[in-house]
Design an enzyme around this catalytic site. Structure first.
Site, PDB file in Angstrom:
ATOM      1  N   GLY A 212       0.040   0.304  -1.987  1.00 37.00           N
ATOM      2  CA  GLY A 212       1.484   0.423  -2.009  1.00 37.00           C
ATOM      3  C   GLY A 212       2.024   1.670  -1.346  1.00 37.00           C
ATOM      4  N   ASN A 213       1.368   2.135  -0.293  1.00 39.20           N
ATOM      5  CA  ASN A 213       1.817   3.349   0.370  1.00 39.20           C
ATOM      6  C   ASN A 213       1.153   3.441   1.742  1.00 39.20           C
ATOM      7  OD1 ASN A 213       3.121   5.750   0.805  1.00 39.20           O
ATOM      8  ND2 ASN A 213       2.228   6.829  -0.946  1.00 39.20           N
TER       9      ASN A 213
ATOM     10  N   HIS B  38      -0.853   1.431   7.110  1.00 38.54           N
ATOM     11  CA  HIS B  38      -0.093   1.147   5.895  1.00 38.54           C
ATOM     12  C   HIS B  38      -0.899   0.158   5.059  1.00 38.54           C
ATOM     13  CE1 HIS B  38       3.568   0.689   3.399  1.00 38.54           C
ATOM     14  NE2 HIS B  38       3.094  -0.551   3.219  1.00 38.54           N
ATOM     15  N   CYS B  39      -1.277   0.587   3.854  1.00 40.57           N
ATOM     16  CA  CYS B  39      -2.121  -0.246   3.003  1.00 40.57           C
ATOM     17  C   CYS B  39      -1.282  -0.858   1.889  1.00 40.57           C
ATOM     18  CB  CYS B  39      -3.247   0.598   2.401  1.00 40.57           C
ATOM     19  SG  CYS B  39      -4.384  -0.372   1.388  1.00 40.57           S
ATOM     20  N   PRO B  40      -1.061  -2.181   1.901  1.00 45.19           N
ATOM     21  CA  PRO B  40      -0.293  -2.795   0.810  1.00 45.19           C
ATOM     22  C   PRO B  40      -1.039  -2.795  -0.518  1.00 45.19           C
ATOM     23  CG  PRO B  40      -1.158  -4.473   2.282  1.00 45.19           C
ATOM     24  CD  PRO B  40      -1.484  -3.172   2.917  1.00 45.19           C
TER      25      PRO B  40
END
EC number: 2.3.1.225
Length: 488
Positions: A199-200, A194-196
């Protein structure tokens, strides 16, 4: 009527009669058509949707907006303050190449952030209940009994044993390489991480766009940093270093941002290049799923054994369609995904809801029957003659009635001989109850005057009154039965 004249027949307007049933309090013209809802409106995961479900993102999007601001501000300053000088002093190709890189970076970033990463649909209550029964049978336990903690299945992929784990939230056995994201609360196929910053989640359907984003961003960062330094050096040769910094303060800000960003971005690009060449995911590499430390026979069953083939499969292979159909309409009879609870309990809740709906319909129909049954009897009833009250096997009203000895109770008949007041006490209880009633025996009861005489007229009047009382009692008994039925 003159021809062509607007008579009353032409002015008459006809309104269409609605054939659908409607309640007396509601007009058919006032009914509003309920719009069909789409699946993204009831999506169980923690996601945000925009543009009627076309854009899907994680709920935490603050870091994504920071990424957009850094890229837009840095690139905007570069095109506004550095490119005009560099296009004149060096070559006009610099702003062209920079523009191509910028649009490629923005396109891949938005494609990664706004797309479905490969979310797996959750099991419906029926599917979850059936899977729970299969687990109970496999573990040798009955429903409601103790289940062993490990819930796994083993499959063989290219000679390597792979375990499929059970997801207690989605109520499914996750496919190989899938994992549950705790931030988005979804199971993602070929979950990478999960890559902040985007944003997804990064999964099977958007991994290639994520890799192209960080790779192109690395080139853009290096490109801007290199030509910003070139711009400062050329200006310092003409006016000195300090004057060059004063003449172009934006170049200083761009150089600082690019200097601290280039190391992490380039390093991340190199790490994912290694993962693509070996056909691994970040999740598998961190857990060491295919590390030789676990055993000599442990190897990656998904690798094709060739770096070029692994890169082509990851970057040029077909994109699988979305499995959640977030823009599809919800059918009225379509079961919704199971909530994160026990499958059998969820199935029982669904059954209880349907039973409650059936009970509500039964109660509603019973209310209409009660309203019809509670209508009072017609007050104007025709008076019954002695011939009309004659029953087969019974003596007529004209015949003298057999005299009864005082003190003998009247034998009970098949029809209840209750008065209307006595029947109403069974349905509606009295407000005040008198304590200490003294009941008289048949011997102590005084005989009513002129009722035991052999007069046919007196007997006819008595039977008429008793017949009306019997009808009232039957009417009240039916109301009481319907009240008991509605209370079930």
């Amino acid at each position: 009527m003159p021809p062509g004249g607007g008579g009353p027949m032409k002015d008459c307007e006809y309104s269409q009669i609605s054939t659908h049933s409607s309640s007396p309090m509601e007009s058919p013209h006032k009914k509003k058509k309920i719009a069909a809802r789409r699946k993204w409106e009831v999506f169980p995961g923690r996601n945000k949707f925009f543009c009627n479900g076309r854009i899907m993102m994680a709920r935490q999007t603050g870091v994504f907006y920071l990424t957009l601001i850094l890229i837009l501000v840095t690139s905007g300053l570069f095109f506004a303050f550095d490119c005009p000088y560099l296009a004149v002093k060096i070559t006009p190709a610099i702003p062209v190449v920079g523009g191509i890189l910028f649009f490629f970076v923005m396109g891949t970033l938005l494609r990664t952030s706004f797309s479905d990463p490969g979310v797996l649909p959750r099991a419906t209550p029926d599917e979850a209940a059936d899977l729970e029964r299969q687990i109970d049978i496999a573990n040798g336990t009955s429903s409601g009994g103790y289940r062993p903690p490990p819930r796994t299945k083993e499959v063989i992929i290219n000679g390597q044993t792979v375990k499929l784990k059970y997801c207690f939230t989605c109520k499914i056995f996750r496919p190989p390489r899938a994992s549950h994201c705790s931030l988005c609360d979804n199971c993602v196929e070929r979950f990478d991480h999960h890559c902040p910053w985007v944003g997804n989640c990064v999964g099977k359907r958007n991994y290639r766009f994520f890799y192209m984003f960080i790779l192109s961003l690395s080139f853009l960062t290096v490109f801007i940093f290199a030509f910003v330094i070139t711009h400062v050096i050329l200006r310092s040769q003409q006016t000195g270093f300090l004057n060059a910094l004063k003449d172009s303060p934006a170049s200083v800000l761009e150089a600082v941002v690019c200097f601290f960003s280039v190391w992490s971005i380039v390093g991340l690009s190199g790490f994912h290049t290694y993962l693509i060449s070996s056909n691994q995911t970040t999740n598998e590499d961190i857990k060491g799923s295919w590390s030789n430390k676990r055993g000599k026979e442990n190897y990656n069953p998904y690798s094709y054994g060739n770096i070029f083939t692994n890169c082509c499969v990851a970057l040029c292979g077909p994109i699988s369609p979305s499995l959640i159909d977030r823009r599809g309409y919800i059918q009225p009879d379509t079961p919704q995904p199971a909530a994160p609870s026990d499958g059998i309990a969820a199935y029982g809740a669904t059954q209880s809801q349907s039973d409650m709906c059936d009970q509500d319909q039964c109660i509603q129909s019973t209310k209409f029957v009660l309203q019809a049954a509670a209508t009072p009897l017609l007050q104007s009833e025709p008076s019954l003659t002695s011939d009309e009250l004659h029953l087969p096997g019974k003596p007529g009203l004209g015949t003298p009635c057999a005299s009864l000895t005082l003190g003998q109770p009247t034998p009970p008949s098949s029809m209840p001989n209750l008065t209307a007041e006595a029947a109403l006490t069974d349905v509606l209880p009295l407000k005040e109850e008198h304590v200490g009633h003294q009941f008289l025996t048949p011997e102590e009861a005084p005989s009513p005057p002129r009722m035991l005489a052999g007069s046919p007229l007196a007997h006819s009047r008595t039977m008429h009154v008793l017949g009306l009382a019997s009808q009232d009692s039957l009417h009240e008994d039916s109301v009481r039965g319907l009240v008991k039925l509605s209370s079930v």
